[in-house]
Design an enzyme around this catalytic site. Sequence first.
Site, mmCIF file in Angstrom:
data_model
loop_
_atom_site.group_PDB
_atom_site.id
_atom_site.type_symbol
_atom_site.label_atom_id
_atom_site.label_comp_id
_atom_site.label_asym_id
_atom_site.label_seq_id
_atom_site.Cartn_x
_atom_site.Cartn_y
_atom_site.Cartn_z
ATOM 1 N N GLN A 20 0.863 -1.180 0.000
ATOM 2 C CA GLN A 20 0.000 0.000 0.000
ATOM 3 C C GLN A 20 0.901 1.233 0.000
ATOM 4 O OE1 GLN A 20 -3.121 0.714 -0.498
ATOM 5 N NE2 GLN A 20 -2.760 2.886 -0.097
ATOM 6 N N GLN A 79 0.223 4.603 -1.112
ATOM 7 C CA GLN A 79 -0.294 5.961 -0.902
ATOM 8 C C GLN A 79 -0.245 6.327 0.576
ATOM 9 O OE1 GLN A 79 -4.584 6.791 -1.470
ATOM 10 N NE2 GLN A 79 -3.987 8.191 -3.095
ATOM 11 N N PRO A 129 -6.644 -2.252 5.009
ATOM 12 C CA PRO A 129 -7.257 -1.218 5.847
ATOM 13 C C PRO A 129 -8.170 -0.241 5.121
ATOM 14 C CG PRO A 129 -5.002 -0.615 5.351
ATOM 15 C CD PRO A 129 -5.227 -1.970 4.739
ATOM 16 N N GLY A 180 -11.433 0.446 1.980
ATOM 17 C CA GLY A 180 -12.470 -0.162 1.172
ATOM 18 C C GLY A 180 -11.927 -0.563 -0.180
ATOM 19 N N GLY A 181 -11.092 0.333 -0.749
ATOM 20 C CA GLY A 181 -10.480 0.042 -2.033
ATOM 21 C C GLY A 181 -9.298 0.953 -2.282
ATOM 22 N N MET A 182 -8.406 0.539 -3.173
ATOM 23 C CA MET A 182 -7.277 1.358 -3.593
ATOM 24 C C MET A 182 -7.146 1.254 -5.097
ATOM 25 S SD MET A 182 -4.880 3.449 -2.963
ATOM 26 C CE MET A 182 -3.711 4.125 -4.146
ATOM 27 N N GLU A 183 -7.045 2.401 -5.753
ATOM 28 C CA GLU A 183 -7.222 2.513 -7.199
ATOM 29 C C GLU A 183 -5.993 2.171 -8.025
ATOM 30 O OE1 GLU A 183 -6.102 6.689 -5.634
ATOM 31 O OE2 GLU A 183 -7.304 5.001 -4.976
ATOM 32 N N HIS A 198 -16.286 4.028 -7.360
ATOM 33 C CA HIS A 198 -15.316 5.047 -6.952
ATOM 34 C C HIS A 198 -13.923 4.704 -7.481
ATOM 35 C CE1 HIS A 198 -13.632 8.096 -4.139
ATOM 36 N NE2 HIS A 198 -12.600 7.261 -4.134
ATOM 37 N N GLU A 199 -13.498 3.466 -7.278
ATOM 38 C CA GLU A 199 -12.152 3.083 -7.710
ATOM 39 C C GLU A 199 -12.038 3.091 -9.231
ATOM 40 O OE1 GLU A 199 -10.181 3.234 -5.384
ATOM 41 O OE2 GLU A 199 -11.586 2.975 -3.737
ATOM 42 N N HIS A 253 -11.442 6.530 -10.498
ATOM 43 C CA HIS A 253 -10.045 6.948 -10.351
ATOM 44 C C HIS A 253 -9.241 6.689 -11.624
ATOM 45 C CE1 HIS A 253 -9.063 8.605 -6.482
ATOM 46 N NE2 HIS A 253 -9.700 7.646 -5.821
ATOM 47 N N GLU A 260 -9.527 13.123 -5.269
ATOM 48 C CA GLU A 260 -10.676 12.494 -4.623
ATOM 49 C C GLU A 260 -11.995 13.231 -4.821
ATOM 50 O OE1 GLU A 260 -10.698 9.616 -3.673
ATOM 51 O OE2 GLU A 260 -8.599 9.102 -3.283
ATOM 52 N N ASP A 301 -0.945 12.184 4.902
ATOM 53 C CA ASP A 301 -2.176 11.472 5.267
ATOM 54 C C ASP A 301 -3.153 12.384 6.014
ATOM 55 O OD1 ASP A 301 -1.048 9.278 4.112
ATOM 56 O OD2 ASP A 301 -0.769 8.147 5.966
ATOM 57 N N TYR A 322 -12.556 14.467 -0.247
ATOM 58 C CA TYR A 322 -13.506 13.589 -0.932
ATOM 59 C C TYR A 322 -14.855 14.278 -1.166
ATOM 60 C CZ TYR A 322 -10.469 9.523 0.016
ATOM 61 O OH TYR A 322 -9.436 8.629 0.040
#
Length: 453
Positions: free
Chosen positions: A163, A165, A290, A292-295, A319-320, A323, A342, A401, A409
């Site tokens: 991960q 980002q 951790p 919901g999703g990562m694009e 959403h993803e 992106h 976002e 972060d 968003y």
Amino acid sequence: MRALLASLFTLLILVSCDALHSNDTKNQSHTISDVDFHSYANLNKIATKHLHLELDVNFQNKTIYGVARHEMINKGADTAIFDINGLMIQKVTIGKKGSEEEADMFIDKMDKDSILGQALMVPVKKDTKYVNIYYQTTERSDALDWLDSNLTSSKTKPFLYTQGQAILTRTWIPIQDSPSNRITYSADVKVPSDLMAVMSARNPTKRNNEGIYHFEMKKPIPAYLIALAVGDLEYHAFSANSGVYAEPELLPACAYEFDAIPKMITAAEKLYGPYQWEQYDILVLPYSFPFGGMENPMLTFANPTLIAGDKSLVSVIAHELAHSWSGNLVTNRTWNDFWLNEGFTVYFEQRIMESIYGKEVADILALIEFDELKDELKRIEKSKHPDDSKLHLALEGRNPDDGMTDIAYVKGAFFLKTIEKQVGRDKFDPFLKKYFQTFQFKTVDANQFTHFL
């Protein structure tokens, strides 16, 4: 409210016009800040163009042994600076593979908060184009999540995912870790023969007996979108250019839950132009993921909690997918303008959901998000940084972060909805389509967006 919205839009146009007149006509890419405070890289002097990775994934000691081969654009630099954090650097060489010469290197001290990590400085000649960094990850490589078999669906095989980002890619790859520098990459990855490797690139659909996989991402992407996962995976295709990867125990449920993906791709393309990434797949990760999703381009990472059994959480996939235009195709230049990733994506997600499931569903989702935004604004007002309620942030000296809140968003999305309301979709949709066409595979900041608007 209507008069207030009109006033806000008028003010925006005035600001836009002022930016237009103040810019030098020869430099219409002027930015709010030419500095990325979250990277040590001297990108204005020397920057990676293509990265080739040679990776050996060892589950026994939870370590990746790697070589990062940087092909660079050198504007006469005498030093190439890379970002590292939690890596053990073994050596650095200069030159193409097979004709390398070992080089000096200097590693600066850790930043006081251990957020940025360290600068890896490599003396180079003015014509140096290839820098190779031999390294291994450590227990401080925070981008890596090594899962023992008891945390996977099979209970018999382990799992690894990354991960990156916002600035965690530097914890598993020595790299110039700024979103302002888009690069292509390729990789040769060795994993245990009973597992499959996948990346944010063109992927295999079946496991091979050797456990050796080759990947290529031919479109330039920012460093935070380089992603790797290794596990006991199988693939289900939805269409010629979409499908889902998951552990065998989860695959049937995933195939049912996400079967609307081809419709989502069609709806998105009708709104804002062709999908530019060839393939759109989803990887359903174990429950420890951790988010919901990562694009990650070509391979969205998704949490298995989205498998509700009634397709009620597919808005996360919308959403993803969105992106693929906002964030992946057009990227925020620095993390101060995370809302450009976002805010656009939440707005686009709602338009996809409206197209497929109707306006009532999209409006309900927007209302839920608006209530969450109001709670976020109350929290920020009482925090140490009340100015974090703004879209464009000042995150120097802070963890990027901190900017990943409902402001980026939801407030970002409602800002775009405000403009849409004032000018109408008949004007706003062509504007957004032109925005994605104009800045595709580039980075932008708030000033550029305002100027373009």
